[in-house]
Design a protein around this motif. Sequence first.
Motif, PDB file in Angstrom:
ATOM      1  N   LYS A 139       0.831  -1.213   0.000  1.00 35.89           N
ATOM      2  CA  LYS A 139       0.000   0.000   0.000  1.00 35.89           C
ATOM      3  C   LYS A 139       0.860   1.255   0.000  1.00 35.89           C
ATOM      4  N   LEU A 140       2.025   1.171   0.660  1.00 39.73           N
ATOM      5  CA  LEU A 140       2.903   2.333   0.741  1.00 39.73           C
ATOM      6  C   LEU A 140       3.534   2.705  -0.603  1.00 39.73           C
ATOM      7  N   LEU A 141       3.447   1.814  -1.585  1.00 41.66           N
ATOM      8  CA  LEU A 141       3.925   2.146  -2.929  1.00 41.66           C
ATOM      9  C   LEU A 141       3.072   3.238  -3.565  1.00 41.66           C
ATOM     10  N   TYR A 142       1.897   3.460  -3.003  1.00 38.88           N
ATOM     11  CA  TYR A 142       0.959   4.433  -3.579  1.00 38.88           C
ATOM     12  C   TYR A 142       0.610   5.517  -2.556  1.00 38.88           C
ATOM     13  N   VAL A 143       1.585   5.827  -1.695  1.00 34.69           N
ATOM     14  CA  VAL A 143       1.335   6.754  -0.599  1.00 34.69           C
ATOM     15  C   VAL A 143       0.999   8.151  -1.111  1.00 34.69           C
ATOM     16  N   SER A 155      -6.641  -0.505 -11.412  1.00 34.36           N
ATOM     17  CA  SER A 155      -6.377  -0.286 -12.836  1.00 34.36           C
ATOM     18  C   SER A 155      -6.787  -1.470 -13.704  1.00 34.36           C
ATOM     19  N   HIS A 156      -7.080  -2.604 -13.074  1.00 40.00           N
ATOM     20  CA  HIS A 156      -7.575  -3.757 -13.825  1.00 40.00           C
ATOM     21  C   HIS A 156      -8.778  -3.326 -14.659  1.00 40.00           C
ATOM     22  N   GLU A 157      -8.805  -3.755 -15.924  1.00 39.53           N
ATOM     23  CA  GLU A 157      -9.769  -3.218 -16.893  1.00 39.53           C
ATOM     24  C   GLU A 157     -11.215  -3.203 -16.389  1.00 39.53           C
ATOM     25  N   GLU A 158     -11.693  -4.336 -15.876  1.00 37.32           N
ATOM     26  CA  GLU A 158     -13.086  -4.402 -15.425  1.00 37.32           C
ATOM     27  C   GLU A 158     -13.316  -3.510 -14.205  1.00 37.32           C
ATOM     28  N   ASN A 159     -12.384  -3.535 -13.271  1.00 39.23           N
ATOM     29  CA  ASN A 159     -12.514  -2.711 -12.073  1.00 39.23           C
ATOM     30  C   ASN A 159     -12.450  -1.221 -12.408  1.00 39.23           C
ATOM     31  N   PHE A 160     -11.576  -0.877 -13.358  1.00 34.88           N
ATOM     32  CA  PHE A 160     -11.436   0.534 -13.740  1.00 34.88           C
ATOM     33  C   PHE A 160     -12.737   1.060 -14.351  1.00 34.88           C
ATOM     34  N   LYS A 161     -13.423   0.242 -15.104  1.00 35.15           N
ATOM     35  CA  LYS A 161     -14.711   0.647 -15.682  1.00 35.15           C
ATOM     36  C   LYS A 161     -15.749   0.908 -14.580  1.00 35.15           C
ATOM     37  N   ASN A 179      -7.539   9.741 -15.798  1.00 35.75           N
ATOM     38  CA  ASN A 179      -6.630   9.974 -16.929  1.00 35.75           C
ATOM     39  C   ASN A 179      -5.237   9.438 -16.645  1.00 35.75           C
ATOM     40  N   ARG A 180      -5.038   8.869 -15.456  1.00 40.08           N
ATOM     41  CA  ARG A 180      -3.718   8.342 -15.064  1.00 40.08           C
ATOM     42  C   ARG A 180      -3.872   6.910 -14.540  1.00 40.08           C
ATOM     43  N   LYS A 181      -4.506   6.102 -15.337  1.00 46.25           N
ATOM     44  CA  LYS A 181      -4.800   4.724 -14.951  1.00 46.25           C
ATOM     45  C   LYS A 181      -3.546   3.965 -14.531  1.00 46.25           C
ATOM     46  N   ASP A 182      -2.416   4.236 -15.210  1.00 48.84           N
ATOM     47  CA  ASP A 182      -1.179   3.499 -14.936  1.00 48.84           C
ATOM     48  C   ASP A 182      -0.576   3.835 -13.571  1.00 48.84           C
ATOM     49  N   LYS A 183      -1.047   4.913 -12.936  1.00 47.33           N
ATOM     50  CA  LYS A 183      -0.525   5.308 -11.624  1.00 47.33           C
ATOM     51  C   LYS A 183      -1.307   4.675 -10.475  1.00 47.33           C
ATOM     52  N   ASP A 197      -3.579  12.849  -2.973  1.00 47.66           N
ATOM     53  CA  ASP A 197      -4.184  11.651  -3.544  1.00 47.66           C
ATOM     54  C   ASP A 197      -3.330  10.444  -3.185  1.00 47.66           C
ATOM     55  N   GLY A 198      -3.965   9.259  -3.271  1.00 47.20           N
ATOM     56  CA  GLY A 198      -3.234   8.045  -2.994  1.00 47.20           C
ATOM     57  C   GLY A 198      -3.539   7.487  -1.618  1.00 47.20           C
ATOM     58  N   TYR A 199      -2.637   6.646  -1.140  1.00 48.60           N
ATOM     59  CA  TYR A 199      -2.844   5.937   0.120  1.00 48.60           C
ATOM     60  C   TYR A 199      -2.481   6.821   1.313  1.00 48.60           C
TER      61      TYR A 199
END
Length: 324
Positions: free
Chosen positions: A61-65, A114-120, A104-108, A72-74
Amino acid sequence: MSFASLPVINLKSNPDDIRQTLLLASTTTGFFYVSNHELNSLQNQMFSMAKEFFYLPLYEKLLYVSNPTSYDGYIRIGRENLDSTNLKLIDEKEAFKMRESALNRKDKLPNIFSHEENFKIIEQFFRQCYDLCMHLFQYLAETFQIDKDYFTSRHKWNQKPGVAIKLLHYPPINQIEQNTNVIRAGAHSDYGSLTLLFQHDNKSGLEVFDRLKNCWYPVEARNDMIVVNFGDVFEYWTKGMIKSTIHRVILPNNINEQNQSRFSIAFFCVPNGDTLLTPIPSKLIENYIYTKDEHAKHVFNDNDGHVLTAGEHLQMRLSKTHQY
């Protein structure tokens, strides 16, 4: 209207009934329920994603702090204190915040999101929450007898700072450390215009504060209803006729619930950053005299005569509640 029984707005009701209930809620409790919102399926899928993320090891989780620039983020436990009147407190919760720009920053985003179905699902949830707020804004404008697009025009999609979703996890309290004074989320008002709160599994703990009677009231957790509240912006816009109601999350009285996780999702609707926080052109507030109570004096830092923008106010509030 008592804080002990919040108004319920049924979106399938007669528009006149909706406007009448909205006026009652806005000028009394500042909190209300919305039923028949058609978001049940999406909110359940969002909660499933939230649980999957929060149950990850801390190092992942800390990778997205979160950071002091975007917020934004964790957000790990100990990094947020919503009660800015008591800097010694910390909120016993963790969170993950996504602004509209995250779309607009799905890769972040974490892989779970970011999984396709979850992102939708996230995209749909963002848009339907936003649309619901716009719907309520139109009713509010009619209620205050101003241009129907007055509020919606100040909340344009894809303009900074943008609406935001905050996934929240209140971990269980270990029996050895049980303390009825533990605050899961400190007493605060919200910073924007409207907040939609989705509660899960009927877990209690949310309380609202009656500033006139100086006492707290529990808000029943209803899986089928959204809790909606007004934020600071509307207290500015209505010269205090609409209060930005103070609320908090405490430990529930039920010991079994204290030893269980509590999840919720907040959708924060905030005006576009350059929106001025000046009174709306409504006859209903024309002769209204705004007398600030202690909370308003602390929160609405405009005593120098400078007219704040929504963006300035938001940044001021955020900087007081996050710790790094």
